[in-house]
Design a protein around this motif. Structure first.
Motif: not given
Ligand SMILES: C[S@@+](CC[C@H](N)C(=O)[O-])C[C@H]1O[C@@H](n2cnc3c(N)ncnc32)[C@H](O)[C@@H]1O
Length: 330
Positions: A164-170, A176-180, A303-306
């Protein structure tokens, strides 16, 4: 699970006419807050997508070039490491960079299916048609949808491993909260021991370099930023005087993110006809249109670990401007 047929294209459209609702909800919610705000996904009508392509060509806008350089150097290695047969891409756009990966997958003899998901229907369809021509044996299952709402519509994985790729720095557009939370939702698309997240993140660096990337000399990013007001005018019968808004981009050193805003050059009352809403702007009042977080290795790993993901590999360009990382479900 539908059988995979080489050359076949399926496109699921999850955004119907009722989906101006999402813009209407975001405008009502965002323009009635103390700090006015609109989410960046509304930049991308046909004109916005065209302007974004132009931004990617600008000398100041390093992220696209840096990410492309990483893919040019490492696509074969990524394919070898993951053994991927399938690529799901969130916010796929024109798949300009993803092509490098798809070609590497084809060269390794693994390529089966590409699943692009984007809000812009024309891009999903055109890209699907070009890719099945370009890559014999490929099937495409496109999704016209919103990655914040429609991840559950990504079809189940086929036999081989999936990236699953999520590119471009999007990913940096999420606070922060919704990113995780979003990374956790992506993690649910990955089977432990088989599948991988390939994430593009812009790196923390000299703020002057970042600010120049979001405020180019010819003013393309300024036009891209103001285009969101054109979208609201057209879709929701509003009367923004678009030229009366000034483009602002600044790096917030504490939060390590860049913000784009639109600053009202004078006092204004804007009518949003479809909502029966009047919105007042004070002189120099700002409307936030995008944040784009920049990552340190600690922020990325945290972020990834969370989200229940293990960071397995970080690839960077020769100037350490941008990173592509590979992670797996923990
Ligand atoms: C910054 S561009 C990146 C495009 C491409 N992935 C790249 O790296 O060049 C963001 C893309 O994501 C899409 N997009 C933005 N918000 C989205 C959302 N909420 N759901 C689906 N697609 C979205 C836009 O239409 C656009 O094509």
């Amino acid at each position: 699970m539908e059988p995979l047929t080489a050359g076949a294209i399926v496109v699921d459209c999850l955004l119907g006419p009722g989906d101006e609702r999402s813009l209407a909800d975001d405008v009502l919610d965002g323009l009635t807050r103390p700090l006015k705000e609109l989410p960046p996904k509304h930049f991308y009508d046909a004109r916005g997508a065209e302007l974004f392509d132009q931004i990617c060509e600008l000398p100041e806008y390093y992220p696209t070039r840096a990410e492309r350089a990483i893919l040019l150097e490492h696509s074969d290695g990524i394919v070898e490491r993951t053994g991927a047969a399938e690529l799901v891409e969130l916010g796929s756009g024109t798949a300009a960079k993803t092509r490098l990966l798809l070609h590497a997958m084809a060269k390794a003899g693994h390529l089966r299916r590409y699943v692009p998901l984007d809000v812009t229907e024309a891009m999903v369809r055109e890209t699907a048609e070009q890719l099945v021509e370009e890559l014999p044996g490929l099937s495409v299952h496109g999704i016209v949808g919103d990655f914040e709402r429609h991840l559950a519509h990504v079809p189940p994985a086929h036999d081989g491993p999936r990236i699953v790729a999520f590119l471009g720095g999007t990913i940096g557009n999420f606070p922060p909260g919704s990113r995780r939370r979003f990374l956790r939702a992506i993690a649910r698309l990955l089977r432990p021991g088989r599948d991988w997240l390939l994430l593009g993140t812009d790196l923390v660096k000299d703020p002057a370099v970042i600010e120049a990337a979001y405020d180019d000399a010819p003013g393309v990013t300024a036009e891209f930023n103001r285009n969101v007001l054109e979208v609201v005018n057209r879709e929701l019968d509003a009367d923004f005087d678009v030229e009366a808004f000034e483009h602002v981009a600044f790096f917030d050193r504490e939060r390590e993110w860049i913000e784009m805003r639109l600053r009202a050059s004078r006092r204004m009352r804007v009518r949003v006809g479809a909502l029966g809403l009047d919105v007042d702007f004070a002189p120099r009042e700002e409307l936030r249109t995008e944040i784009s977080a920049k990552f340190s290795p600690e922020r990325l790993r945290g972020d990834l670990a969370a989200a229940g993901l293990d960071l397995r590999e970080v690839l960077t360009d020769p100037d350490d401007l941008f990173a592509l990382s590979l992670s797996t479900p923990a």
